[in-house]
Design a protein around this motif. Sequence first.
Motif, mmCIF file in Angstrom:
data_model
loop_
_atom_site.group_PDB
_atom_site.id
_atom_site.type_symbol
_atom_site.label_atom_id
_atom_site.label_comp_id
_atom_site.label_asym_id
_atom_site.label_seq_id
_atom_site.Cartn_x
_atom_site.Cartn_y
_atom_site.Cartn_z
ATOM 1 N N PRO A 125 -22.701 14.409 11.172
ATOM 2 C CA PRO A 125 -21.553 13.987 10.502
ATOM 3 C C PRO A 125 -21.440 12.679 9.858
ATOM 4 N N GLY A 126 -20.591 12.020 9.466
ATOM 5 C CA GLY A 126 -20.699 10.445 9.038
ATOM 6 C C GLY A 126 -20.482 9.622 10.090
ATOM 7 N N ILE A 127 -20.217 8.588 10.003
ATOM 8 C CA ILE A 127 -20.229 7.327 11.246
ATOM 9 C C ILE A 127 -19.191 7.935 12.315
ATOM 10 N N VAL A 128 -18.156 8.265 11.559
ATOM 11 C CA VAL A 128 -16.972 8.625 12.649
ATOM 12 C C VAL A 128 -16.289 9.944 12.212
ATOM 13 N N MET A 129 -15.630 10.469 13.407
ATOM 14 C CA MET A 129 -15.216 11.814 13.086
ATOM 15 C C MET A 129 -13.777 11.604 13.299
ATOM 16 N N SER A 130 -12.819 12.016 12.466
ATOM 17 C CA SER A 130 -11.479 11.649 12.516
ATOM 18 C C SER A 130 -10.768 12.582 13.458
ATOM 19 N N ASN A 131 -11.500 13.820 13.686
ATOM 20 C CA ASN A 131 -10.625 14.685 14.696
ATOM 21 C C ASN A 131 -11.559 14.663 15.929
ATOM 22 N N GLY A 132 -12.420 13.720 16.352
ATOM 23 C CA GLY A 132 -13.111 13.941 17.530
ATOM 24 C C GLY A 132 -13.864 12.640 17.998
ATOM 25 N N THR A 133 -14.631 12.692 18.686
ATOM 26 C CA THR A 133 -15.540 11.436 19.141
ATOM 27 C C THR A 133 -17.028 11.411 18.958
ATOM 28 N N VAL A 134 -17.554 10.406 18.878
ATOM 29 C CA VAL A 134 -18.989 10.189 18.741
ATOM 30 C C VAL A 134 -19.716 9.239 19.448
ATOM 31 N N ARG A 168 -16.487 -1.330 7.793
ATOM 32 C CA ARG A 168 -15.176 -0.869 8.764
ATOM 33 C C ARG A 168 -15.351 0.477 8.807
ATOM 34 N N THR A 169 -15.078 0.840 10.089
ATOM 35 C CA THR A 169 -14.496 2.062 10.331
ATOM 36 C C THR A 169 -13.224 2.421 10.789
ATOM 37 N N VAL A 170 -12.560 3.331 10.436
ATOM 38 C CA VAL A 170 -11.104 3.635 11.128
ATOM 39 C C VAL A 170 -11.272 4.343 12.222
ATOM 40 N N SER A 171 -11.823 3.566 13.396
ATOM 41 C CA SER A 171 -11.865 4.130 14.556
ATOM 42 C C SER A 171 -11.753 2.863 15.720
ATOM 43 N N LEU A 172 -11.589 3.396 16.901
ATOM 44 C CA LEU A 172 -11.634 2.506 18.034
ATOM 45 C C LEU A 172 -12.914 2.612 18.656
ATOM 46 N N ASP A 173 -13.858 1.501 18.744
ATOM 47 C CA ASP A 173 -15.055 1.819 19.227
ATOM 48 C C ASP A 173 -15.504 0.984 20.456
ATOM 49 N N TYR A 174 -16.056 1.521 21.232
ATOM 50 C CA TYR A 174 -16.830 0.757 22.814
ATOM 51 C C TYR A 174 -18.126 0.698 22.430
ATOM 52 N N TYR A 179 -22.690 3.071 21.150
ATOM 53 C CA TYR A 179 -21.380 2.966 20.579
ATOM 54 C C TYR A 179 -20.710 4.438 21.047
ATOM 55 N N VAL A 180 -19.570 4.198 21.360
ATOM 56 C CA VAL A 180 -18.645 5.434 21.577
ATOM 57 C C VAL A 180 -17.361 5.182 20.648
ATOM 58 N N LEU A 181 -17.210 6.063 19.460
ATOM 59 C CA LEU A 181 -16.187 6.015 18.475
ATOM 60 C C LEU A 181 -15.065 6.922 18.756
ATOM 61 N N THR A 182 -13.892 6.431 18.677
ATOM 62 C CA THR A 182 -12.855 7.428 18.716
ATOM 63 C C THR A 182 -12.041 7.459 17.685
ATOM 64 N N PRO A 183 -10.984 8.425 17.460
ATOM 65 C CA PRO A 183 -10.431 8.377 16.140
ATOM 66 C C PRO A 183 -9.201 7.245 16.341
ATOM 67 N N ALA A 184 -8.944 6.718 15.340
ATOM 68 C CA ALA A 184 -7.665 5.656 15.130
ATOM 69 C C ALA A 184 -6.855 5.898 13.750
ATOM 70 N N GLU A 185 -5.720 5.392 14.019
ATOM 71 C CA GLU A 185 -5.061 5.359 12.638
ATOM 72 C C GLU A 185 -5.550 4.068 11.934
ATOM 73 N N PRO A 186 -5.331 4.284 10.754
ATOM 74 C CA PRO A 186 -5.671 3.176 9.865
ATOM 75 C C PRO A 186 -4.641 1.880 10.032
ATOM 76 N N VAL A 187 -5.269 0.687 10.218
ATOM 77 C CA VAL A 187 -4.556 -0.703 10.296
ATOM 78 C C VAL A 187 -4.118 -0.985 8.905
ATOM 79 N N LYS A 188 -2.621 -1.419 9.253
ATOM 80 C CA LYS A 188 -1.872 -1.846 8.075
ATOM 81 C C LYS A 188 -1.402 -3.200 8.425
#
Length: 183
Positions: free
Chosen positions: A74-83, A99-105, A153-162
């Motif tokens: 996949p790409g860097i982030v999975m919008s429906n899962g975790t990486v 920038r990725t649209v994700s919450l990353d640890y 890195y643990v990437l989890t889906p997030a909503e875009p920031v406004k």
Amino acid sequence: MTAPSGLRAFKRYITTHNEEGKAIFSNTLPPEPTWGNIGAAKVLLGYTTNSFPAKVGLDEEDVKAYDHNVKNPPGIVMSNGTVLRIVDMRPKHVSPMHRTVSLDYCCCLEGTAELVLDSGESRILKRGDVVVERATMHLWRNVSDTEWVRMLYVLTPAEPVKVGDQLLGEDYGDMDASVPKST
């Protein structure tokens, strides 16, 4: 055994359950994940899930999905899962601002890295230091002239920031982050 960077290789063990409900180690996949590249960085896809929350039943749906993602990265982030991703950065390596649209640890496992934000603020991370990155524009820099850096890195889906009327979406700069290339 060593990784392409020369740092220690490692194994990834996946647990599951037997028919009696006891925890066991899964033998579905070998414990040695495959390294690839994103730009000049060495990248290992340690695990992925295609849903959030993950489905971790006896059918090992998540393990099968991960195996598919290893073969079709996949790409860097999975919008429906975790990486779960391990990245080894060569001495003096600097990633593009992105920038990725994700919450990353993000955890520094080896070496010394610098996280630089688009505001100009930065922090130095040493082994064991953790960053919680919340869809921010940033770059990573290996500050050493001689030693590799290893990040987890643990990437989890997030909503875009406004911010005001501006929606801060994904921005990979000049990085080709579509598919890690195998080595």
